[in-house]
Design a protein around this motif. Structure first.
Motif, PDB file in Angstrom:
ATOM      1  N   ILE A 127       0.866  -1.184   0.000  1.00 56.16           N
ATOM      2  CA  ILE A 127       0.000   0.000   0.000  1.00 56.16           C
ATOM      3  C   ILE A 127       0.900   1.231   0.000  1.00 56.16           C
ATOM      4  CG2 ILE A 127      -1.697   1.280   1.371  1.00 56.16           C
ATOM      5  CD1 ILE A 127      -2.873  -1.360   2.253  1.00 56.16           C
ATOM      6  N   THR A 128       0.627   2.176  -0.895  1.00 51.78           N
ATOM      7  CA  THR A 128       1.554   3.303  -1.078  1.00 51.78           C
ATOM      8  C   THR A 128       0.843   4.643  -0.855  1.00 51.78           C
ATOM      9  OG1 THR A 128       1.130   3.096  -3.448  1.00 51.78           O
ATOM     10  CG2 THR A 128       3.139   2.086  -2.611  1.00 51.78           C
ATOM     11  N   THR A 133       1.876  11.039  -0.947  1.00 50.77           N
ATOM     12  CA  THR A 133       2.927  12.056  -0.819  1.00 50.77           C
ATOM     13  C   THR A 133       4.156  11.768  -1.689  1.00 50.77           C
ATOM     14  OG1 THR A 133       3.522  10.845   1.179  1.00 50.77           O
ATOM     15  CG2 THR A 133       2.289  12.882   1.465  1.00 50.77           C
ATOM     16  N   ASN A 190      -1.711  -1.536  -4.000  1.00 48.68           N
ATOM     17  CA  ASN A 190      -2.983  -0.815  -3.858  1.00 48.68           C
ATOM     18  C   ASN A 190      -2.587   0.625  -3.511  1.00 48.68           C
ATOM     19  OD1 ASN A 190      -6.009  -1.450  -3.770  1.00 48.68           O
ATOM     20  ND2 ASN A 190      -5.736  -0.038  -2.063  1.00 48.68           N
ATOM     21  N   PRO A 191      -2.409   1.462  -4.535  1.00 46.08           N
ATOM     22  CA  PRO A 191      -1.907   2.818  -4.271  1.00 46.08           C
ATOM     23  C   PRO A 191      -2.976   3.725  -3.680  1.00 46.08           C
ATOM     24  CG  PRO A 191      -1.790   2.259  -6.634  1.00 46.08           C
ATOM     25  CD  PRO A 191      -2.642   1.227  -5.970  1.00 46.08           C
ATOM     26  N   PRO A 212      -5.744   6.306  -3.563  1.00 51.64           N
ATOM     27  CA  PRO A 212      -6.703   6.682  -4.626  1.00 51.64           C
ATOM     28  C   PRO A 212      -6.439   8.072  -5.216  1.00 51.64           C
ATOM     29  CG  PRO A 212      -7.851   5.827  -2.697  1.00 51.64           C
ATOM     30  CD  PRO A 212      -6.409   5.909  -2.312  1.00 51.64           C
ATOM     31  N   THR A 225       3.033   1.777   3.482  1.00 52.05           N
ATOM     32  CA  THR A 225       3.729   3.049   3.637  1.00 52.05           C
ATOM     33  C   THR A 225       2.648   4.125   3.711  1.00 52.05           C
ATOM     34  OG1 THR A 225       5.462   2.159   2.214  1.00 52.05           O
ATOM     35  CG2 THR A 225       5.531   4.525   2.647  1.00 52.05           C
ATOM     36  N   VAL A 281      -3.418   3.046   8.173  1.00 51.10           N
ATOM     37  CA  VAL A 281      -3.093   1.909   7.310  1.00 51.10           C
ATOM     38  C   VAL A 281      -2.110   0.947   7.989  1.00 51.10           C
ATOM     39  CG1 VAL A 281      -1.305   3.172   6.012  1.00 51.10           C
ATOM     40  CG2 VAL A 281      -2.434   1.238   4.976  1.00 51.10           C
ATOM     41  N   MET A 337      -4.071  -1.147  10.403  1.00 45.79           N
ATOM     42  CA  MET A 337      -4.892  -2.124   9.679  1.00 45.79           C
ATOM     43  C   MET A 337      -4.033  -3.325   9.243  1.00 45.79           C
ATOM     44  SD  MET A 337      -5.686  -3.264   6.434  1.00 45.79           S
ATOM     45  CE  MET A 337      -5.072  -2.066   5.268  1.00 45.79           C
ATOM     46  N   ALA A 367       5.401   1.142   7.672  1.00 42.11           N
ATOM     47  CA  ALA A 367       6.191   2.379   7.600  1.00 42.11           C
ATOM     48  C   ALA A 367       5.225   3.524   7.834  1.00 42.11           C
ATOM     49  CB  ALA A 367       6.869   2.488   6.244  1.00 42.11           C
ATOM     50  N   CYS A 399       8.217  12.264   4.905  1.00 38.85           N
ATOM     51  CA  CYS A 399       7.909  11.991   6.313  1.00 38.85           C
ATOM     52  C   CYS A 399       9.109  12.290   7.210  1.00 38.85           C
ATOM     53  CB  CYS A 399       7.483  10.537   6.469  1.00 38.85           C
ATOM     54  SG  CYS A 399       8.631   9.392   5.687  1.00 38.85           S
ATOM     55  N   LYS A 455      -6.427  18.711   4.568  1.00 43.97           N
ATOM     56  CA  LYS A 455      -5.634  18.049   3.517  1.00 43.97           C
ATOM     57  C   LYS A 455      -5.489  18.910   2.263  1.00 43.97           C
ATOM     58  CE  LYS A 455      -5.555  13.418   5.056  1.00 43.97           C
ATOM     59  NZ  LYS A 455      -5.458  12.013   4.799  1.00 43.97           N
ATOM     60  N   HIS A 484      10.385   7.726  14.383  1.00 46.37           N
ATOM     61  CA  HIS A 484      10.608   7.927  12.949  1.00 46.37           C
ATOM     62  C   HIS A 484      11.927   8.650  12.696  1.00 46.37           C
ATOM     63  CE1 HIS A 484       9.947   8.913   8.803  1.00 46.37           C
ATOM     64  NE2 HIS A 484       8.799   8.249   8.783  1.00 46.37           N
ATOM     65  N   PHE A 535      11.957   4.733   0.318  1.00 51.63           N
ATOM     66  CA  PHE A 535      10.790   5.576   0.556  1.00 51.63           C
ATOM     67  C   PHE A 535       9.821   4.851   1.484  1.00 51.63           C
ATOM     68  CE2 PHE A 535      11.039   9.578  -1.687  1.00 51.63           C
ATOM     69  CZ  PHE A 535      12.292   9.436  -2.239  1.00 51.63           C
TER      70      PHE A 535
HETATM   71  P1  NAD Z   1      -2.506   7.883   4.184  1.00 52.45           P
HETATM   72  O1  NAD Z   1      -2.321   7.163   5.458  1.00 52.45           O
HETATM   73  O2  NAD Z   1      -3.688   8.772   3.989  1.00 52.45           O
HETATM   74  O3  NAD Z   1      -2.541   6.837   2.978  1.00 52.45           O
HETATM   75  C1  NAD Z   1      -1.553   5.869   2.787  1.00 52.45           C
HETATM   76  C2  NAD Z   1      -2.149   4.679   2.085  1.00 52.45           C
HETATM   77  O4  NAD Z   1      -2.945   3.944   2.988  1.00 52.45           O
HETATM   78  C3  NAD Z   1      -3.073   5.014   0.942  1.00 52.45           C
HETATM   79  O5  NAD Z   1      -2.882   4.073  -0.093  1.00 52.45           O
HETATM   80  C4  NAD Z   1      -4.463   4.947   1.575  1.00 52.45           C
HETATM   81  O6  NAD Z   1      -5.448   4.682   0.613  1.00 52.45           O
HETATM   82  C5  NAD Z   1      -4.276   3.804   2.518  1.00 52.45           C
HETATM   83  N1  NAD Z   1      -5.090   3.790   3.712  1.00 52.45           N
HETATM   84  C6  NAD Z   1      -5.238   4.780   4.611  1.00 52.45           C
HETATM   85  N2  NAD Z   1      -5.981   4.356   5.653  1.00 52.45           N
HETATM   86  C7  NAD Z   1      -6.291   3.067   5.395  1.00 52.45           C
HETATM   87  C8  NAD Z   1      -7.023   2.061   6.092  1.00 52.45           C
HETATM   88  N3  NAD Z   1      -7.596   2.278   7.272  1.00 52.45           N
HETATM   89  N4  NAD Z   1      -7.126   0.826   5.512  1.00 52.45           N
HETATM   90  C9  NAD Z   1      -6.551   0.571   4.326  1.00 52.45           C
HETATM   91  N5  NAD Z   1      -5.832   1.483   3.630  1.00 52.45           N
HETATM   92  C10 NAD Z   1      -5.719   2.696   4.162  1.00 52.45           C
HETATM   93  O7  NAD Z   1      -1.159   8.680   3.923  1.00 52.45           O
HETATM   94  P2  NAD Z   1      -0.767   9.772   2.846  1.00 52.45           P
HETATM   95  O8  NAD Z   1      -1.473  11.048   3.148  1.00 52.45           O
HETATM   96  O9  NAD Z   1      -0.820   9.270   1.493  1.00 52.45           O
HETATM   97  O10 NAD Z   1       0.770   9.899   3.269  1.00 52.45           O
HETATM   98  C11 NAD Z   1       1.176  10.653   4.344  1.00 52.45           C
HETATM   99  C12 NAD Z   1       1.402   9.856   5.603  1.00 52.45           C
HETATM  100  O11 NAD Z   1       2.234   8.751   5.349  1.00 52.45           O
HETATM  101  C13 NAD Z   1       2.124  10.690   6.639  1.00 52.45           C
HETATM  102  O12 NAD Z   1       1.644  10.364   7.902  1.00 52.45           O
HETATM  103  C14 NAD Z   1       3.569  10.278   6.452  1.00 52.45           C
HETATM  104  O13 NAD Z   1       4.382  10.483   7.585  1.00 52.45           O
HETATM  105  C15 NAD Z   1       3.417   8.827   6.132  1.00 52.45           C
HETATM  106  N6  NAD Z   1       4.541   8.319   5.347  1.00 52.45           N
HETATM  107  C16 NAD Z   1       5.419   7.490   5.945  1.00 52.45           C
HETATM  108  C17 NAD Z   1       6.492   7.007   5.226  1.00 52.45           C
HETATM  109  C18 NAD Z   1       7.506   6.108   5.857  1.00 52.45           C
HETATM  110  O14 NAD Z   1       8.376   5.630   5.134  1.00 52.45           O
HETATM  111  N7  NAD Z   1       7.456   5.843   7.151  1.00 52.45           N
HETATM  112  C19 NAD Z   1       6.665   7.363   3.892  1.00 52.45           C
HETATM  113  C20 NAD Z   1       5.725   8.213   3.306  1.00 52.45           C
HETATM  114  C21 NAD Z   1       4.651   8.677   4.032  1.00 52.45           C
END
Ligand code: NAD
Length: 475
Positions: free
Chosen positions: A136-137, A140, A163-164, A166, A219, A224, A227, A238, A272, A331, A400, A444
């Motif tokens: 899951i990606t 950002t 599953n990137p 959306p 990630t 996520v 979950m 991550a 992050c 957001k 982190h 990443f």
């Molecule tokens: P996000 O948590 O909104 O989404 C990340 C992914 O998870 C997406 O694909 C989203 O669709 C999915 N997702 C979110 N909640 C879910 C759930 N309950 N069940 C299933 N899938 C779910 O994050 P974002 O806004 O895209 O990215 C920013 C966040 O990610 C920040 O908190 C940042 O610190 C973190 N991040 C961490 C790393 C790392 O390497 N540790 C890298 C990049 C981003």
């Protein structure tokens, strides 16, 4: 050797045709590895894996070389697509991020075999693939994460289903297509990396629970990661950060001012690892702020901080009766330009402004919240111990990233021990923590919660032991 005109024109035609094979898709071409349903994607990657599991290291490395090449060639295209689709970050920094992924994500050389040789024979411990990984990606760093994960996961012999996010599906599908073009160009199987055209929570659930998927990698934010960790499968998480930067009175303040603004504004603070709040000793605070201003920071006053809170934070109703409403990030402003954010509070900033800075109390929301915007709250501290203590609290136990500007080795040691982060950068911008203008490989997917750290090919393997008793120890 004499070549006639016809032969020359034939050669030119062939070269042009060959170049065309590696070009990004025309608008009508079906993207490789991209399917309408998660079920189809899973069936196809499963099929591909039955072939790919027999590929040796050399064959896998050839595929990775091709991914690196295409990533360099199409870095700017992906950066432009990501900014257009997500409206976050900036094209120049995103282009640099893709080049970093292409150059510094480890390939098959990262895999090691351990041999134990002794009186009772020879035992080998090898790093084997899991099989098919569900990844899951985030929005950002969308395509960077798809490519970085693909390199590491293919290097270790796995297939991948993504599953990137959306909100970043177009650019993520582009990256999956790129990886597939590279795999095919290097003689690999079709669909060893797949995804769905329209990723949703439902496609995510199908992927997570499907018996084909043996390992999960998330990630993203806390939701996520939680979950995936409750899925019952092997998972790498991550998660979110809120990296503090501390500046003490031994630091090179001129350099600290520039480094902090460079790190904090990289891709508009989306990484992050980027500096999210600053704790500085009182004795050097004025000088630090002045150096930041020389490097594109715009200082706002207390009244403007209040106005900015109303722009970048939104109130969400309490989940339970009796709880207070919570303010979370808006957001719409994540990863946006500092000048645009300032315009919302009526400031028409000069064109070279890239960061908003403000002096606040420790409890203020910009200190406590992972904004992912080029906004840096600065808190004055009387002692290094106080700065360190506040930094630890502001990091919220995410483990982190944390950063320090100091020449005092005792301070470096004490802070590193207290904060326990996966990444700790001293006297450089935060991006040095992922190998940008520094030593060490890049990733990443920084896995703090599950402990793999700066993930690479070996993170996506399972250990297998092969034992031969009373033979092949040759001494
Ligand atoms: P996000 O948590 O909104 O989404 C990340 C992914 O998870 C997406 O694909 C989203 O669709 C999915 N997702 C979110 N909640 C879910 C759930 N309950 N069940 C299933 N899938 C779910 O994050 P974002 O806004 O895209 O990215 C920013 C966040 O990610 C920040 O908190 C940042 O610190 C973190 N991040 C961490 C790393 C790392 O390497 N540790 C890298 C990049 C981003």
């Amino acid at each position: 050797m004499n070549i006639n005109e016809n032969e020359i024109s034939e050669i030119i035609k062939n070269v042009i045709a060959e170049m065309g094979q590696n070009k990004p898709q025309s608008s009508n071409r079906k993207q490789l590895g991209v399917f309408d349903t998660m079920e189809e994607a899973l069936a196809e990657v499963n099929k591909a894996y039955t072939l790919f599991r027999h590929y040796n290291k050399e064959q896998r490395e050839n595929i990775i070389k091709e991914i690196r090449k295409l990533t360099h060639e199409e870095a700017e295209t992906m950066a432009e697509l990501a900014v257009k689709e997500t409206k976050m970050g900036n094209v120049y920094h995103k282009t640099l991020k893709h080049h970093l992924v292409a150059d510094k994500t480890p390939g098959t050389e990262d895999l090691e075999c351990k041999a134990l040789s002794g009186d009772r024979g020879l035992t080998l411990v090898e790093q084997a693939p899991y099989g098919i990984i569900g990844a899951i990606t985030p929005s950002t760093n969308p395509s960077c994460t798809v490519i970085c994960n693909s390199i590491g996961m293919l290097a270790s012999g796995n297939g991948v289903v993504f599953n990137p996010h959306p909100h970043a599906k177009e650019v993520s599908c582009y990256a999956v297509d790129l990886v597939n073009r590279a795999v095919l160009a290097a003689g690999g199987p079709e669909n060893i990396v797949v995804t769905v055209k329209n990723p949703t929570m439902e496609t995510s659930n199908i992927m997570v629970n499907h018996p084909t998927v043996k390992m999960l990698v998330a990630t993203g934010g806390p939701g996520v990661v939680k979950m995936l960790l409750s899925s019952g499968k092997k998972a790498i998480g991550a998660g979110a950060g809120n990296p503090p930067v501390v500046v003490d009175d031994t630091a090179d303040i001129k350099k600290a001012g520039k480094d902090i603004i460079d790190g904090c504004t990289f891709d508009n603070n989306l990484p992050c690892i980027a500096e999210k709040e600053c704790f500085v000793l009182n004795s050097v605070a004025d000088e630090l702020i002045s150096e930041m201003q020389k490097n594109g920071a715009y200082l706002i006053n207390a009244e403007q901080v209040k106005a900015l809170e109303d722009v970048v934070l939104v109130e969400v109703p309490p989940k339970k009766e009796g709880d207070l409403p919570k303010r979370v990030i808006n957001k719409n402003w994540v990863g946006r330009d500092a000048k645009k954010i300032l315009a919302e509070i009526g400031v028409n900033a000069p064109s070279d402004v890239r960061c908003i800075i403000c002096e606040t109390e420790f409890s203020q929301a910009f200190v406590q919240t992972e904004l992912m915007m080029p906004i840096l709250a600065i808190v004055r501290c009387d002692t290094f111990e106080q700065a360190m203590d506040m930094a630890v609290k502001a990091e919220h136990g995410n483990r982190h990233s944390a950063h320090l500007h100091s020449k005092n080795v005792d301070h470096m040691t004490a802070y590193a021990k207290a904060i326990c982060t996966t990444i700790f950068v001293k006297n450089a911008p935060s991006y040095a923590g992922i190998g940008f203008n520094s030593e060490g490989h890049t990733t990443f997917t920084i896995a703090g919660p599950t402990g793999e750290g700066i993930t690479s090919a070996r993170s996506f393997t399972r250990q297998r032991r092969c034992v031969l008793v009373d033979s092949l120890s040759i001494i």
